[in-house]
Design a protein around this motif. Structure first.
Motif, short mmCIF file in Angstrom:
data_model
loop_
_atom_site.label_atom_id
_atom_site.label_comp_id
_atom_site.label_asym_id
_atom_site.label_seq_id
_atom_site.Cartn_x
_atom_site.Cartn_y
_atom_site.Cartn_z
N ARG A 4 0.87 -1.30 -0.37
CA ARG A 4 0.10 -0.06 0.01
C ARG A 4 0.66 1.25 -0.50
O ARG A 4 0.25 2.33 -0.54
CB ARG A 4 -1.28 0.10 1.22
CG ARG A 4 -1.41 -1.15 1.34
CD ARG A 4 -3.07 -1.25 2.27
NE ARG A 4 -1.96 -1.44 3.61
CZ ARG A 4 -2.81 -1.63 5.08
NH1 ARG A 4 -3.77 -1.26 4.92
NH2 ARG A 4 -2.16 -1.73 6.04
N ASN A 5 1.70 0.93 0.11
CA ASN A 5 3.10 2.35 0.23
C ASN A 5 3.03 2.66 -1.73
O ASN A 5 3.18 2.34 -2.17
CB ASN A 5 4.50 2.23 0.60
CG ASN A 5 4.61 1.63 1.93
OD1 ASN A 5 3.28 2.25 2.91
ND2 ASN A 5 5.40 0.27 2.28
N THR A 6 3.22 4.16 -1.30
CA THR A 6 3.06 4.96 -2.71
C THR A 6 4.13 5.43 -2.66
O THR A 6 4.20 6.09 -1.56
CB THR A 6 1.74 4.94 -3.45
OG1 THR A 6 1.09 6.22 -3.13
CG2 THR A 6 0.89 3.97 -3.67
N SER A 7 4.12 6.50 -3.80
CA SER A 7 4.79 7.94 -3.31
C SER A 7 4.42 8.90 -2.56
O SER A 7 5.01 9.63 -2.38
CB SER A 7 5.51 8.10 -5.13
OG SER A 7 4.76 8.60 -5.84
N HIS A 9 2.14 8.72 -0.34
CA HIS A 9 1.48 7.09 0.86
C HIS A 9 2.56 6.78 1.62
O HIS A 9 2.74 5.60 0.68
CB HIS A 9 0.30 7.23 0.45
CG HIS A 9 -0.88 7.96 0.62
ND1 HIS A 9 -1.34 8.29 -1.24
CD2 HIS A 9 -1.65 9.14 0.89
CE1 HIS A 9 -2.31 9.65 -1.03
NE2 HIS A 9 -2.38 9.47 -0.17
N HIS A 10 2.67 7.02 2.78
CA HIS A 10 3.39 5.39 3.32
C HIS A 10 2.86 5.39 4.50
O HIS A 10 2.38 6.13 5.41
CB HIS A 10 5.08 6.12 3.96
CG HIS A 10 5.42 7.03 2.38
ND1 HIS A 10 6.20 5.70 1.85
CD2 HIS A 10 5.67 7.49 2.02
CE1 HIS A 10 7.30 6.39 0.62
NE2 HIS A 10 6.80 8.09 1.01
N ILE A 11 3.05 3.91 4.55
CA ILE A 11 1.69 2.85 5.88
C ILE A 11 2.80 2.46 6.70
O ILE A 11 4.35 2.71 6.85
CB ILE A 11 1.43 1.86 5.18
CG1 ILE A 11 0.29 2.22 4.29
CG2 ILE A 11 0.72 1.29 6.84
CD1 ILE A 11 -1.19 2.65 4.82
N PHE A 12 2.42 3.73 8.36
CA PHE A 12 3.93 2.90 8.90
C PHE A 12 2.70 2.64 10.51
O PHE A 12 0.95 2.67 10.70
CB PHE A 12 4.09 3.99 9.60
CG PHE A 12 3.34 5.10 9.90
CD1 PHE A 12 3.10 6.29 9.78
CD2 PHE A 12 3.71 5.24 11.61
CE1 PHE A 12 2.78 7.56 9.68
CE2 PHE A 12 2.54 6.77 12.13
CZ PHE A 12 2.44 7.30 11.23
#
Length: 78
Positions: A4-7, A9-12
């Protein structure tokens, strides 16, 4: 695998378990050794009895309607 990580959006993930345990410990420490939860609950029940005592007929009818609808606890449950 669904990345689901994109340039944009980053999921943490953040685990707050340790923080919550520390917060609860601090709350209990702040309450002190003399805190009596039973006395607090009895005081709240007495406050509710006083709040709804001495109602006139219209107020009592409204109170009874709210108790019947489940909005307020009956005086025996407060």
């Amino acid at each position: 695998m669904n990345d689901r990580n994109t340039s944009d959006h980053h999921i943490f993930e953040l685990d707050l378990t340790e923080h919550e345990a520390r917060r609860r410990t601090e709350v209990l420490a702040a309450l002190g050794d003399t805190w009596d939860p039973i006395a607090v609950m009895e005081g709240e029940a007495e406050a509710n009895r006083l709040l709804y005592s001495g109602l006139d007929a219209d107020q009592q009818a409204t109170y009874d309607m709210l108790v019947a609808a489940g909005v307020l606890p009956s005086s025996g449950q407060a």
